[in-house]
Design a protein around this motif. Structure first.
Motif, PDB file in Angstrom:
ATOM      1  N   LYS A 115       0.848  -1.214   0.000  1.00  0.00           N
ATOM      2  CA  LYS A 115       0.000   0.000   0.000  1.00  0.00           C
ATOM      3  C   LYS A 115       0.876   1.254   0.000  1.00  0.00           C
ATOM      4  O   LYS A 115       0.577   2.236  -0.667  1.00  0.00           O
ATOM      5  N   LYS A 116       1.983   1.188   0.771  1.00  0.00           N
ATOM      6  CA  LYS A 116       2.906   2.331   0.812  1.00  0.00           C
ATOM      7  C   LYS A 116       3.519   2.556  -0.582  1.00  0.00           C
ATOM      8  O   LYS A 116       3.659   3.691  -1.040  1.00  0.00           O
ATOM      9  N   LYS A 125       1.195   4.297  -2.783  1.00  0.00           N
ATOM     10  CA  LYS A 125       1.112   5.717  -2.410  1.00  0.00           C
ATOM     11  C   LYS A 125       2.301   6.503  -2.980  1.00  0.00           C
ATOM     12  O   LYS A 125       2.107   7.544  -3.608  1.00  0.00           O
ATOM     13  N   SER A 185      -2.655   2.812  -8.024  1.00  0.00           N
ATOM     14  CA  SER A 185      -3.617   2.166  -7.137  1.00  0.00           C
ATOM     15  C   SER A 185      -3.653   0.677  -7.470  1.00  0.00           C
ATOM     16  O   SER A 185      -3.224   0.265  -8.555  1.00  0.00           O
ATOM     17  N   SER A 186      -4.172  -0.119  -6.535  1.00  0.00           N
ATOM     18  CA  SER A 186      -4.106  -1.574  -6.732  1.00  0.00           C
ATOM     19  C   SER A 186      -4.917  -2.009  -7.960  1.00  0.00           C
ATOM     20  O   SER A 186      -4.624  -3.036  -8.559  1.00  0.00           O
ATOM     21  N   LEU A 217      -5.606  -6.214  -0.378  1.00  0.00           N
ATOM     22  CA  LEU A 217      -5.343  -5.185  -1.394  1.00  0.00           C
ATOM     23  C   LEU A 217      -6.466  -5.104  -2.428  1.00  0.00           C
ATOM     24  O   LEU A 217      -6.392  -4.315  -3.366  1.00  0.00           O
TER      25      LEU A 217
END
Ligand code: UT7
Length: 335
Positions: free
Chosen positions: A242-243, A246, A251-252, A275
């Motif tokens: 997730k980091k 960012k 985005s996933s 995720l």
């Protein structure tokens, strides 16, 4: 539209290769050795069988074969390779196996060295090699992940011996000033939790002469607290991915493939769920090979590239994790 000028050095992914030994150790066969069953292993890990190196398949041999594959796919003249990084925890020679691979390949213009970060090794090696390319020092690099954990598994310990297998994979990467397909990365280690997974020195004291002690070489088999490693992986891997999204502004749902270190199918499923990446996008070959340590990521990628699943310009989010404890992530575009 006019092409945007790219005035930095970027990384391009040119080819992949892999190799696994021929000996197959199925769950049924393991259950002749320790008190376990095909049903238990499959349901708890997703593994059905793994490959075991014979005397002709040490890390140098396996790494060489995977590397040769990747070079052929990249269509490189071997003499143009500048750098070879071998990620392994089980070198054939503790002083380093990468130079032996260099010699076998005839890559006489390359510098070659080993890098050890257990199951995060390939990812750490890929990041390391990419930084050399981006720094402008080298143009062509081979990144190899190869491990032979079968030599260090306690084959009487059913809690760990069911997980591991042997194999190798490699990627050929090249510097370019046209684009950058190595989009971003992150790396972490936490030695405080290192006791959960070790391949420690035997630590046997001896003496050379009176009053001068030394510790003889050699290693004890792998020691693992499976539950703690499991909890670490399902907690930290989604956080570091997730980091990564960012810091790279991705985005996933832009990810075509999630390529995780192949440790346990339940870990892959859990990370995918956290995720919100659907199962079809999560590469897995655990069933056939188990956990091949530093080899898992390039091995599963090479398979997907050969099957034309991973295609040019596909976005790949990858994460390696394991002993150290160590973990990391990288976002790349294939090609
Ligand atoms: O690159 C990183 C390398 N390491 C890992 O990825 C390890 C991550 N951890 C795991 O994958 C899982 O923890 C394991 C697959 C190792 C174990 O699965 P688990 O669901 O965490 O099992 P557990 O350790 O909680 O054990 C449950 C039961 C125990 O019996 P009791 O105490 O409940 O009676 C174990 O003794 O299963 C037993 N058990 C087995 N039974 C049959 C442990 N190993 C086996 C086995 N066969 N091979």
């Amino acid at each position: 539209m006019e092409e945007k000028k790219f005035n930095q050095i970027g990384v391009s992914f040119k080819g992949s290769g892999s190799y696994v030994p021929h000996q197959i150790l199925s769950n049924q066969k393991i259950s002749q050795k320790v008190d376990t069953s095909d049903e238990w292993i499959k349901s708890r890990t997703g593994i059905s069988e793994r490959r075991i190196s014979s005397s002709e398949d040490n890390v140098t041999d396996m790494g060489y074969k995977a590397a040769l594959n990747a070079i052929q796919k990249a269509n490189w003249d071997i003499k143009t390779i500048d750098l070879i990084v071998l990620a392994t925890s089980t070198p054939h020679d503790l002083f380093g196996s990468a130079p032996s691979i260099q010699a076998k390949l005839g890559a006489s213009n390359a510098v070659a060295f080993d890098l050890t970060a257990a199951c995060s090794g390939f990812l750490f090696a890929l990041i390391t090699a990419s930084q050399f390319l981006k720094g402008g020092n080298f143009k062509r690099a081979l990144v190899i992940g190869a491990d032979q954990l079968s030599s260090f598994v306690d084959w009487n310990d059913r809690r760990s011996c069911i997980l591991f297998g042997d194999g190798a994979g490699a990627l050929a990467i090249e510097a370019t000033n046209k684009f950058d397909n190595f989009i971003g990365f992150d790396m972490r280690t936490d030695g405080e939790r290192g006791c959960f997974l070790n391949l420690p020195s035997k630590n046997i004291k001896d003496s050379i002469i009176d009053n001068i002690d030394f510790v003889s070489g050699g290693f004890s088999p792998i020691q693992m607290n499976g539950q703690e490693v499991y909890k670490f992986a399902v907690r930290e891997v989604p956080i570091i991915l997730k980091k990564l999204f960012k810091i790279t502004n991705y985005s996933s749902d832009q990810v075509d493939w999630l390529v995780l270190h192949q440790a346990n199918q339940r870990i892959l499923d859990s990370v995918g769920e956290k995720l919100k990446i659907p199962k079809e996008k999560i590469l897995s070959n655990l069933e056939k090979y188990g956990n091949t340590s530093a080899a898992t990521i390039p091995l599963v990628m090479d398979e997907a590239i050969r099957k034309n699943r991973i295609k040019q310009n596909d976005i790949i989010a990858t994460s390696g994790f394991g002993a150290g404890l160590s973990w990391g992530s990288a976002l790349i575009k294939w090609g």
